[in-house]
Design an enzyme around this catalytic site. Structure first.
Site, PDB file in Angstrom:
ATOM      1  N   HIS A  15      46.215  13.283   7.409  1.00  0.00           N
ATOM      2  CA  HIS A  15      46.247  11.803   7.481  1.00  0.00           C
ATOM      3  C   HIS A  15      46.337  11.243   6.067  1.00  0.00           C
ATOM      4  O   HIS A  15      45.351  11.223   5.339  1.00  0.00           O
ATOM      5  CB  HIS A  15      44.971  11.277   8.161  1.00  0.00           C
ATOM      6  CG  HIS A  15      44.930   9.782   8.321  1.00  0.00           C
ATOM      7  ND1 HIS A  15      44.566   9.184   9.509  1.00  0.00           N
ATOM      8  CD2 HIS A  15      45.190   8.765   7.464  1.00  0.00           C
ATOM      9  CE1 HIS A  15      44.601   7.871   9.363  1.00  0.00           C
ATOM     10  NE2 HIS A  15      44.980   7.589   8.123  1.00  0.00           N
ATOM     11  N   HIS A  17      48.357   8.034   3.461  1.00  0.00           N
ATOM     12  CA  HIS A  17      49.271   6.909   3.235  1.00  0.00           C
ATOM     13  C   HIS A  17      49.931   7.118   1.877  1.00  0.00           C
ATOM     14  O   HIS A  17      49.249   7.077   0.852  1.00  0.00           O
ATOM     15  CB  HIS A  17      48.502   5.582   3.229  1.00  0.00           C
ATOM     16  CG  HIS A  17      47.738   5.347   4.487  1.00  0.00           C
ATOM     17  ND1 HIS A  17      48.257   4.623   5.538  1.00  0.00           N
ATOM     18  CD2 HIS A  17      46.517   5.774   4.887  1.00  0.00           C
ATOM     19  CE1 HIS A  17      47.369   4.599   6.532  1.00  0.00           C
ATOM     20  NE2 HIS A  17      46.308   5.295   6.158  1.00  0.00           N
ATOM     21  N   LYS A  99      51.419   7.082  16.021  1.00  0.00           N
ATOM     22  CA  LYS A  99      50.140   6.529  15.599  1.00  0.00           C
ATOM     23  C   LYS A  99      49.850   5.207  16.278  1.00  0.00           C
ATOM     24  O   LYS A  99      50.684   4.294  16.275  1.00  0.00           O
ATOM     25  CB  LYS A  99      50.185   6.319  14.070  1.00  0.00           C
ATOM     26  CG  LYS A  99      48.979   5.624  13.467  1.00  0.00           C
ATOM     27  CD  LYS A  99      47.750   6.524  13.426  1.00  0.00           C
ATOM     28  CE  LYS A  99      46.511   5.746  13.018  1.00  0.00           C
ATOM     29  NZ  LYS A  99      46.206   5.844  11.602  1.00  0.00           N
ATOM     30  N   HIS A 136      43.903   5.219  15.496  1.00  0.00           N
ATOM     31  CA  HIS A 136      42.938   4.442  14.714  1.00  0.00           C
ATOM     32  C   HIS A 136      41.972   3.864  15.742  1.00  0.00           C
ATOM     33  O   HIS A 136      42.306   2.921  16.455  1.00  0.00           O
ATOM     34  CB  HIS A 136      43.633   3.338  13.913  1.00  0.00           C
ATOM     35  CG  HIS A 136      42.675   2.579  13.042  1.00  0.00           C
ATOM     36  ND1 HIS A 136      42.698   2.655  11.673  1.00  0.00           N
ATOM     37  CD2 HIS A 136      41.645   1.757  13.362  1.00  0.00           C
ATOM     38  CE1 HIS A 136      41.716   1.898  11.176  1.00  0.00           C
ATOM     39  NE2 HIS A 136      41.065   1.339  12.181  1.00  0.00           N
ATOM     40  N   HIS A 174      39.947   9.684  11.107  1.00  0.00           N
ATOM     41  CA  HIS A 174      38.882   9.232  10.197  1.00  0.00           C
ATOM     42  C   HIS A 174      37.608   8.811  10.916  1.00  0.00           C
ATOM     43  O   HIS A 174      37.224   7.642  10.879  1.00  0.00           O
ATOM     44  CB  HIS A 174      39.376   8.117   9.258  1.00  0.00           C
ATOM     45  CG  HIS A 174      40.258   7.063   9.870  1.00  0.00           C
ATOM     46  ND1 HIS A 174      39.923   6.373  11.005  1.00  0.00           N
ATOM     47  CD2 HIS A 174      41.472   6.580   9.498  1.00  0.00           C
ATOM     48  CE1 HIS A 174      40.893   5.509  11.284  1.00  0.00           C
ATOM     49  NE2 HIS A 174      41.833   5.620  10.393  1.00  0.00           N
ATOM     50  N   ASP A 247      42.905  10.252   4.611  1.00  0.00           N
ATOM     51  CA  ASP A 247      43.128   8.803   4.705  1.00  0.00           C
ATOM     52  C   ASP A 247      43.257   8.188   3.314  1.00  0.00           C
ATOM     53  O   ASP A 247      42.870   7.026   3.105  1.00  0.00           O
ATOM     54  CB  ASP A 247      42.019   8.109   5.513  1.00  0.00           C
ATOM     55  CG  ASP A 247      42.392   6.680   5.896  1.00  0.00           C
ATOM     56  OD1 ASP A 247      43.596   6.355   5.886  1.00  0.00           O
ATOM     57  OD2 ASP A 247      41.477   5.890   6.183  1.00  0.00           O
TER      58      ASP A 247
END
Ligand code: NCD
Ligand code: ZN
Length: 340
Positions: A15, A17, A99, A136, A174, A247
């Protein structure tokens, strides 16, 4: 005897970004330095909702990260996502997962899903073709306290979802609470979870230590100590259902240190150092490789990486800033050093 050095199969980040443009060129090498592969989150502006957009983003990541790193792409689910597009991207080897961002839950989630029922046709298709569903897990109702949003999501959304899609592979991303750790541990094998370094190391006091601390702010927000300890026990306990997902979510310093600061912690530069410190503190270094390098591939149905990485017991100071970004642990140090 105290272990001085630790060599494990090259790990993956399930995970992350990586952003785009200039930010991508700064952060992609940080992830590629430690990890063989990573699940790339699709919450760009505009979000990655088509196969073409994902394939071209993948090319930009490969160019920025350099050789030896494989980005695993995801589709950003919207209310109007077409199950055929999902299936096509999956069949073409572009999308590994899709996602769920509940609309309004976090950074760039405005195009996210407003009602889980809207994506039930997409989930049916994903279940059938074996595409992983990354979640999420927070409700967005203003009536629900910020610190309860994950637990309420589990009750209201995830519990019925797991019942309605018994064969869908789901990753609760997360995790931050005892409720999440327990729910995942007691669910069937097709439900797993990723765990970040910050949720293993920080409780909510960190947000207010001597003043407001924007660099400790991410979503889901860090919780009470009781929850941190439960998430820790889950991560180090050896269950194949828990694996590494940083994350890492960089935002420019000015966007964090602001009257309305962005959520996200940039932890990629020292991710393995942070996780190794936690496993060491928990006397669980013998389970670190499963968490970092084996459980994720097993869940996603991928081979483990070739090659290995080594960490050494040594003080690893973290700089105050990397470019325009403040890394997790800035100004302090971790007890392990990544040596390649
Ligand atoms: C993420 C981001 O900035 O993209 N922020 C965060 O606090 N984790 C979004 C997310 O994963 O929720
Ligand atoms: Zn994220």
């Amino acid at each position: 005897m105290t272990l001085q050095s630790l060599t494990i199969r090259r790990p993956d980040d399930w995970h992350v970004h990586l952003r785009d443009d200039e930010m991508l060129t700064t952060v992609a090498p940080c992830t590629a330095r430690q990890f063989g592969r990573a699940i790339i989150m699709p919450n760009l502006v505009p979000p990655i909702t088509t196969v073409e957009a994902a394939a071209s983003y993948r090319d930009r990541i490969v160019a920025a990260a350099g050789p030896g790193f494989t980005p695993l792409m995801t589709c950003y689910l919207t209310d109007s996502i077409d199950p055929d597009e999902l299936e096509r991207g999956h069949a073409e080897g572009v999308w590994v997962a899709a996602k769920l961002y509940p609309a309004g839950a976090t950074t760039n989630s405005a195009s996210g899903v407003t009602d889980i029922r809207n994506i039930y046709p997409a989930l049916e298709r994903m279940q059938r073709i074996g595409m992983v569903f990354c979640v999420h897990g927070e409700v967005t109702d203003p009536d629900v306290d910020m610190f309860d949003r994950e637990a309420v999501f589990i009750d209201r959304i995830l519990t019925p979802l797991v019942r309605d899609f018994p064969a869908l592979r789901i990753v609760l991303e997360h995790i931050t609470t005892r409720q999440a750790a327990e729910f995942v541990a007691s669910a069937p094998a097709n439900l797993a979870a990723t765990v970040t370094p910050q949720h293993l190391m920080l409780n909510r006091n960190a947000l207010f230590q001597g003043g407001l601390r924007p660099h400790a702010y991410c979503l889901p927000v860090v919780k009470r100590e009781e929850h941190r300890l439960a998430v820790r026990r889950a991560a180090v306990g050896g269950s194949p259902k828990f694996f590494l997902g940083t994350d890492s979510a960089p935002h420019a310093r000015g966007a964090k240190e602001s009257a309305c600061g962005c959520a996200g912690i940039f932890n990629a530069p020292y991710a393995l150092e942070a996780y190794a410190q936690v496993f060491d503190e928990e006397e669980a270094l013998d389970r670190f490789e499963s968490f970092a390098s084996l459980n994720g591939p097993a869940f996603y149905g991928l081979p483990v990486n070739e090659g290995s990485v080594t960490l050494e017991r040594a003080v690893s100071p973290v700089p105050d800033q990397i470019g325009d970004l403040v890394p997790f642990g800035a100004g302090s140090s971790f007890g392990w050093r990544f040596s390649g």
